[in-house]
Design an enzyme around this catalytic site. Structure first.
Site, short mmCIF file in Angstrom:
data_model
loop_
_atom_site.label_atom_id
_atom_site.label_comp_id
_atom_site.label_asym_id
_atom_site.label_seq_id
_atom_site.Cartn_x
_atom_site.Cartn_y
_atom_site.Cartn_z
CD GLU A 102 -7.21 2.87 9.77
OE1 GLU A 102 -6.12 3.29 10.23
OE2 GLU A 102 -7.28 1.89 9.02
CE1 TYR A 153 -3.23 4.74 6.82
CE2 TYR A 153 -4.00 5.33 9.02
CZ TYR A 153 -3.79 4.38 8.03
OH TYR A 153 -4.18 3.08 8.24
CG ASP A 165 0.05 2.01 7.59
OD1 ASP A 165 0.73 1.65 6.60
OD2 ASP A 165 -0.52 1.19 8.35
#
Length: 348
Positions: free
Chosen positions: A35, A118, A136
């Site tokens: 991520e 996020y 996202d």
């Protein structure tokens, strides 16, 4: 919609190196590493970097004990180097305060370096199966079309998050991790920015934009503000031992902690040669190399003129790193600095 999307994901979800096999628990370290790498970067670009990082630092403890220069060197080419510094700081904090384990709540995850709203939601949902609203860029686009949101995304972030929260599973039985990845995959492979493949989308009959013929015009585009142009002068110095002058940038700020070819500040007006020479790292007989090096950062374009000089062996200036040409690749050079090296070598 959740059931339809999960059924689609089981058949068509992407096979990515950081994902756990179906039915297996995801490794929080892999989820976190991927991520962070995927911020502002494409999946295709990230894959080889992810594999190399995992081979070299297979656990968060390995990453925490690594030298930051080694991490920056492994990161070069991915851009946004603050992510690499935060990666190291986060790994260090996880080992010092959590025994090398990731906390599973969004609140605790958001307190770690480099982890925002996020990323905290993604780790909590994907690695721990907790209900979370994971939003996202792909998810934003899917929601904007699904509910025919007319405003440009930059102006309706809150509305998009609310719409996404209504659809996201509220319990662990709803498979929050799979659902989050399913929506992201739908945006990446079907509900793409251009020419969405609505005919094979599992949600097309529920999509308001598709039903109203707006699927190719939404999300609405916001007018792009032209990027400003900045100018600088780079100093290419070779001593009589054939070594090139480099230096390390400050740890904070743009390209922090990376190794660079010394240069002036990057400003909005072109430097005069006389003024540039005044702040050159060493005194010497400077010559202008033909052409300029051009590079684009997120917020501005950059043009660099190069002044070159050959000098006798010297120790200075402070912080100097004298590098043999064949050893340059051993140092964490950002892309713009590699462009300088390539330009000089082409100039002979």
């Amino acid at each position: 919609m959740r059931r339809e999307l999960l059924a689609w994901y089981e058949h068509y979800g992407r096979d990515l190196p950081w994902r756990a096999p179906r039915g297996k628990i995801a490794d929080p370290y892999r989820v976190w590493l991927s991520e962070i790498m995927l911020q502002q970067t494409t999946v295709t670009t990230v894959k080889p970097y992810f594999r190399r990082f995992l081979e070299r630092w297979p656990t968060v403890m390995d990453l925490a004990s690594a030298d930051i220069d080694d991490i920056l060197h492994g990161w070069q080419g991915l851009g946004y180097y603050a992510r690499a510094r935060n990666l190291h700081q986060c790994a260090t904090k996880l080992c010092a305060e959590f025994g090398g384990r990731f906390p599973d709540t969004e609140a605790e995850l958001k307190n770690l370096p480099g982890i925002g709203v996020y990323t905290a939601a993604a780790i909590s949902a994907i690695a721990f199966g907790n209900p979370a609203n994971v939003v996202d860029g792909n998810v934003e686009r899917v929601m904007a079309r699904l509910y025919a949101v007319k405003e440009p995304l930059a102006k309706c972030k809150h509305e998009i998050r609310q719409l996404s929260a209504q659809l996201a599973p509220r319990t662990t039985r709803g498979r929050p991790g799979d659902f989050a990845q399913a929506v992201m995959d739908l945006g990446a492979t079907i509900c793409t920015p251009r020419k969405p493949k609505c005919m094979i989308c599992p949600l097309s009959r529920r999509c308001i934009a598709y039903q109203e013929g707006l699927h190719e015009t939404l999300p609405s585009k916001q007018k792009k503000v032209p990027k400003p142009l900045r100018y600088g002068v780079a100093f290419w110095v070779i001593n009589q031992n054939g070594r090139i002058l480099m230096r390390k940038r400050p740890n904070r700020g743009l390209l922090g902690g990376m190794v660079e070819v010394p240069s002036t500040d990057w400003v909005t007006e072109q430097w005069s040669i006389a003024n540039a020479i005044k702040i050159a790292p060493l005194k010497g007989s400077w010559r202008i190399l033909p052409g300029v090096v051009k590079h684009t950062f997120t917020h501005f374009h950059l043009e660099l003129l190069i002044l070159a000089a050959n000098l006798k062996p010297v120790d200075g200036p402070a912080g100097a790193i004298w590098v043999l040409p064949e050893k340059i690749e051993n140092y964490p050079l950002p892309t713009v600095m590699k462009k300088i090296v390539g330009h000089v070598l082409k100039s002979g």
